[in-house]
Write a protein that holds these residues in place. Structure first.
Motif, PDB file in Angstrom:
ATOM      1  N   GLU A  83       0.812  -1.219   0.000  1.00 37.44           N
ATOM      2  CA  GLU A  83       0.000   0.000   0.000  1.00 37.44           C
ATOM      3  C   GLU A  83       0.847   1.271   0.000  1.00 37.44           C
ATOM      4  OE1 GLU A  83      -3.231   0.126  -0.321  1.00 37.44           O
ATOM      5  OE2 GLU A  83      -3.473  -2.050  -0.315  1.00 37.44           O
ATOM      6  N   HIS A 130       1.244   0.964   6.905  1.00 37.29           N
ATOM      7  CA  HIS A 130      -0.192   0.890   6.619  1.00 37.29           C
ATOM      8  C   HIS A 130      -0.943   0.719   7.937  1.00 37.29           C
ATOM      9  CE1 HIS A 130      -3.544   0.753   3.930  1.00 37.29           C
ATOM     10  NE2 HIS A 130      -3.919  -0.447   4.310  1.00 37.29           N
ATOM     11  N   PRO A 132      -4.102   0.562   8.880  1.00 38.11           N
ATOM     12  CA  PRO A 132      -5.151  -0.452   9.065  1.00 38.11           C
ATOM     13  C   PRO A 132      -4.624  -1.838   9.429  1.00 38.11           C
ATOM     14  CG  PRO A 132      -5.670   0.916   7.176  1.00 38.11           C
ATOM     15  CD  PRO A 132      -4.265   1.286   7.612  1.00 38.11           C
ATOM     16  N   THR A 138     -10.096   1.927   9.157  1.00 36.15           N
ATOM     17  CA  THR A 138      -9.660   3.016   8.279  1.00 36.15           C
ATOM     18  C   THR A 138     -10.092   4.377   8.827  1.00 36.15           C
ATOM     19  OG1 THR A 138     -11.668   2.787   6.929  1.00 36.15           O
ATOM     20  CG2 THR A 138      -9.712   1.552   6.222  1.00 36.15           C
ATOM     21  N   SER A 141      -8.026   7.320   7.766  1.00 33.50           N
ATOM     22  CA  SER A 141      -8.008   7.624   6.333  1.00 33.50           C
ATOM     23  C   SER A 141      -9.144   6.861   5.674  1.00 33.50           C
ATOM     24  CB  SER A 141      -6.666   7.242   5.701  1.00 33.50           C
ATOM     25  OG  SER A 141      -6.621   7.649   4.346  1.00 33.50           O
ATOM     26  N   HIS A 175      -2.627   6.975   5.969  1.00 37.97           N
ATOM     27  CA  HIS A 175      -2.621   5.520   6.090  1.00 37.97           C
ATOM     28  C   HIS A 175      -1.294   5.045   6.654  1.00 37.97           C
ATOM     29  CE1 HIS A 175      -0.020   3.689   2.852  1.00 37.97           C
ATOM     30  NE2 HIS A 175       0.011   4.963   2.492  1.00 37.97           N
TER      31      HIS A 175
END
Length: 236
Positions: A83, A130, A132, A138, A141, A175
């Protein structure tokens, strides 16, 4: 005396405007507007040869490292997450050089979102690529151009606490997040424990926040930056 000049690091992106579609230096107007509404004068600092950073910083009274694309994980010794996208090594190098020059001159610094991450990495820290993956949500973001409304709790005795009080609701769009931050104290965390602000002890104003204050109506961080810039400026 004239208003203090606040330098704003800028994006370098492919953009389309009028009949043109080309590589462009830009920054959303919310940053400059927040500086101006807080009593400062804004100056964009486009990506260029890092050797020019000292000459640029010598002409400003405060520095804001703005938000933007992911920091290149190679700078903190990690392989890229799936990501982690749109890295900008040229901007990483330029903003690091601006921070080096700001340290030399002793001017106030505010890092915003990506700016906080650049400041941590420059100090030898690292990032969670990342969020999450760690939080399972989330919230910070929501996706697209949306912001997550997050309540943060500041730590007593910090600059962030003095400016913002004990709690405040902020607009987040990140994120990634700072994992390690050598030389910085934690200034604020979200209710879920996410690091949302940090600052360097022993400095009048060397603060970074993970959220986007320019995207809301609360100008207190910008007003404090401009106030410190006015008090510490060395230009005539």
């Amino acid at each position: 005396m004239s208003e203090p000049i606040v330098g704003l690091s800028a994006y370098r992106e492919d953009a389309t405007y009028g009949v043109w579609s080309q590589r462009t230096d830009l920054l959303c107007a919310e940053y400059a507007s927040a500086v101006e509404r807080s009593g400062g004068v804004s100056m964009l600092l486009p990506v260029q040869d890092p050797a020019h950073a000292a000459a640029v910083v010598d002409r400003i009274d405060a520095l804001i490292i703005a938000g933007g694309a992911d920091v290149d994980p190679a700078t903190y010794g990690q392989p890229p997450h799936t990501e982690t996208v749109r890295v900008r090594p040229d901007r990483d190098a330029w903003e690091t050089a601006l921070l080096d020059a700001a340290d030399e001159r002793g001017i106030p610094v505010l890092g915003i979102c990506r700016g906080m991450q650049v400041m941590a990495v420059r100090a030898g820290g690292s990032l969670d690529q990342h969020v999450p993956d760690h939080l399972g949500t989330t919230t910070h973001s929501p996706g697209g151009a949306g912001y997550g409304d997050v309540e943060v709790i500041t730590h007593p005795g910090t600059l962030a606490h003095n400016i913002l009080g004990e709690r405040t609701t902020v607009r987040c769009h990140h994120h990634q997040a700072v994992r390690e931050h050598p030389g910085f104290d934690v200034s604020a965390r979200a209710d879920d424990g996410m690091l949302e602000a940090m600052e360097r002890p022993g400095h009048d104003f060397h603060l970074a926040v993970q959220w986007h204050p320019e995207a809301g109506s609360d100008l207190r961080l910008f007003e404090a930056l401009v106030e410190h810039a006015s008090a510490t400026r060395r230009r005539p």
